[in-house]
Motif scaffolding. Structure first.
Motif, PDB file in Angstrom:
ATOM      1  N   GLY A  97      15.631  -3.976  39.479  1.00  0.00           N
ATOM      2  CA  GLY A  97      15.181  -5.327  39.152  1.00  0.00           C
ATOM      3  C   GLY A  97      15.258  -6.291  40.314  1.00  0.00           C
ATOM      4  O   GLY A  97      14.878  -7.454  40.204  1.00  0.00           O
ATOM      5  N   GLY A  98      15.742  -5.806  41.455  1.00  0.00           N
ATOM      6  CA  GLY A  98      16.005  -6.692  42.589  1.00  0.00           C
ATOM      7  C   GLY A  98      14.779  -7.363  43.149  1.00  0.00           C
ATOM      8  O   GLY A  98      14.856  -8.500  43.628  1.00  0.00           O
ATOM      9  N   ILE A  99      13.629  -6.690  43.062  1.00  0.00           N
ATOM     10  CA  ILE A  99      12.420  -7.253  43.650  1.00  0.00           C
ATOM     11  C   ILE A  99      11.995  -8.538  42.943  1.00  0.00           C
ATOM     12  O   ILE A  99      11.270  -9.366  43.489  1.00  0.00           O
ATOM     13  CB  ILE A  99      11.283  -6.201  43.610  1.00  0.00           C
ATOM     14  CG1 ILE A  99      10.155  -6.618  44.541  1.00  0.00           C
ATOM     15  CG2 ILE A  99      10.796  -5.979  42.196  1.00  0.00           C
ATOM     16  CD1 ILE A  99       9.136  -5.530  44.768  1.00  0.00           C
ATOM     17  N   ILE A 137      23.803  -5.743  41.032  1.00  0.00           N
ATOM     18  CA  ILE A 137      24.183  -5.563  39.629  1.00  0.00           C
ATOM     19  C   ILE A 137      22.957  -5.247  38.777  1.00  0.00           C
ATOM     20  O   ILE A 137      22.996  -4.411  37.866  1.00  0.00           O
ATOM     21  CB  ILE A 137      24.887  -6.831  39.096  1.00  0.00           C
ATOM     22  CG1 ILE A 137      26.197  -7.068  39.864  1.00  0.00           C
ATOM     23  CG2 ILE A 137      25.158  -6.716  37.603  1.00  0.00           C
ATOM     24  CD1 ILE A 137      27.214  -5.952  39.722  1.00  0.00           C
ATOM     25  N   SER A 138      21.835  -5.922  39.087  1.00  0.00           N
ATOM     26  CA  SER A 138      20.611  -5.693  38.305  1.00  0.00           C
ATOM     27  C   SER A 138      20.105  -4.267  38.480  1.00  0.00           C
ATOM     28  O   SER A 138      19.568  -3.675  37.538  1.00  0.00           O
ATOM     29  CB  SER A 138      19.521  -6.698  38.708  1.00  0.00           C
ATOM     30  OG  SER A 138      18.902  -6.337  39.927  1.00  0.00           O
ATOM     31  N   VAL A 139      20.260  -3.714  39.688  1.00  0.00           N
ATOM     32  CA  VAL A 139      19.819  -2.339  39.929  1.00  0.00           C
ATOM     33  C   VAL A 139      20.654  -1.364  39.104  1.00  0.00           C
ATOM     34  O   VAL A 139      20.126  -0.432  38.483  1.00  0.00           O
ATOM     35  CB  VAL A 139      19.917  -1.995  41.435  1.00  0.00           C
ATOM     36  CG1 VAL A 139      19.640  -0.506  41.664  1.00  0.00           C
ATOM     37  CG2 VAL A 139      18.935  -2.831  42.238  1.00  0.00           C
ATOM     38  N   ILE A 140      21.973  -1.596  39.078  1.00  0.00           N
ATOM     39  CA  ILE A 140      22.856  -0.731  38.276  1.00  0.00           C
ATOM     40  C   ILE A 140      22.497  -0.852  36.796  1.00  0.00           C
ATOM     41  O   ILE A 140      22.419   0.147  36.067  1.00  0.00           O
ATOM     42  CB  ILE A 140      24.330  -1.113  38.502  1.00  0.00           C
ATOM     43  CG1 ILE A 140      24.717  -0.869  39.962  1.00  0.00           C
ATOM     44  CG2 ILE A 140      25.249  -0.303  37.586  1.00  0.00           C
ATOM     45  CD1 ILE A 140      26.108  -1.388  40.324  1.00  0.00           C
ATOM     46  N   ALA A 141      22.242  -2.097  36.350  1.00  0.00           N
ATOM     47  CA  ALA A 141      21.910  -2.314  34.935  1.00  0.00           C
ATOM     48  C   ALA A 141      20.571  -1.682  34.584  1.00  0.00           C
ATOM     49  O   ALA A 141      20.406  -1.109  33.499  1.00  0.00           O
ATOM     50  CB  ALA A 141      21.883  -3.818  34.639  1.00  0.00           C
ATOM     51  N   THR A 142      19.586  -1.787  35.492  1.00  0.00           N
ATOM     52  CA  THR A 142      18.283  -1.166  35.238  1.00  0.00           C
ATOM     53  C   THR A 142      18.434   0.338  35.095  1.00  0.00           C
ATOM     54  O   THR A 142      17.887   0.964  34.171  1.00  0.00           O
ATOM     55  CB  THR A 142      17.311  -1.460  36.400  1.00  0.00           C
ATOM     56  OG1 THR A 142      17.198  -2.863  36.577  1.00  0.00           O
ATOM     57  CG2 THR A 142      15.937  -0.865  36.109  1.00  0.00           C
TER      58      THR A 142
END
Length: 280
Positions: free
Chosen positions: A29-31, A54-59
């Motif tokens: 989601g980082g982009i 954190i968003s990448v881990i959550a995705t």
């Protein structure tokens, strides 16, 4: 950093969108999260990057269950290429003072533009056709199959050009180690363009790999104080919800549609890297 309740809600809603797009395209989601936090809410870039991790881990967490359960993720390929990414990241950290990052930005931007062109040529192709099984892929048993819910059929696939895919992932690791950026677009590029795997498998496997990579580096960001709970909590919750929804939506979408969404994102990332390289 104090935030208004309305701001937290807005971040949460944007994070849901980031989770949906990230899980469908295999980009994390980082982009979406990083530019949204910095440009829309004026949040410090270090805290934005921390929230992005954190968003990448959550995705990855939100989509991994569905993709693994439905056997779309190719775990063998993911772990195999993760070796290249990790070695590349270590190399990047070691040679950081020897290579001009601007040159790498330009090189990888051109590589992304080439991949976008290759994807455009495959725009009408739903699944890869007549792909030979590379000897290394046969040795490591990297080929596989999955049930495509959009086509209502089982899709068996081979894996080709393993050294090229491994090389791209190594390069992506180097640039990640040098510049501290994510490499989701490179992972999908290596899997789809170079190793000729189905786009859905590429997206699911990229999500799986990014979660492993991000989890390994999240501790460093936490120790640096770059992960602010007030910002990261709504991001993590929103992305987790979005990724769960996105992983179900993706399986019902045709690969042609996913490719049409992915190509402009790839061109955008390439132009952004080109600008960073030119700006110096």
């Amino acid at each position: 950093m104090p935030l208004l309740t309305t701001t937290v809600i807005e971040i949460f809603l944007i994070a849901i969108l980031a989770g949906v797009m990230g899980s469908i395209l295999g980009l994390g989601g980082g982009i979406i999260v990083t530019p949204a936090l910095t440009m829309l809410f004026g949040i410090d870039i270090n805290h934005a990057i921390g929230a992005s991790i954190i968003s990448v881990i959550a995705t990855s967490s939100g989509s991994a269950v569905a993709y693994l359960r439905d056997r779309i993720t190719n775990v063998r390929v993911g772990m195999f290429l993760e070796v290249a990414t990790t070695v590349g990241a270590i190399t990047g950290a070691l040679i950081g003072t020897l290579i001009a990052p601007q040159l790498l930005y330009i090189i990888f931007a051109l590589l992304l533009l080439y991949s976008a062109y290759a994807m455009i040529k495959k725009a009408s192709q739903e699944t890869p056709q007549n792909v030979p099984l590379h000897p290394l892929a046969a040795k490591f048993k990297l080929q596989g199959e999955y049930y495509d819910k959009a086509l209502n059929q089982t899709v068996a696939y081979n894996v080709d050009r393993v050294p090229q895919g491994f090389g791209v992932m190594y390069g992506a690791g180097v640039i990640s180690g040098l510049l501290g950026i994510g490499s989701g677009s490179f992972k999908v590029m290596a899997l789809d363009v170079f190793m000729k795997m189905p786009l859905k498998v590429s997206s699911a496997t990229s999500n799986f790999m990014m979660g492993v990579t991000a989890a390994a580096s999240a501790g460093i960001y936490l120790l640096r104080g770059d992960i602010n709970p007030v910002i990261s909590a709504p991001v993590a919750l929103g992305v987790l919800i979005g990724a769960t929804v996105g992983s179900r939506v993706m399986q019902r979408m045709k690969s042609k549609t996913i490719r049409k969404l992915f190509i402009p994102v790839m061109i955008y990332v390439a132009l952004q890297m080109m600008y960073e390289g030119w700006r110096g």
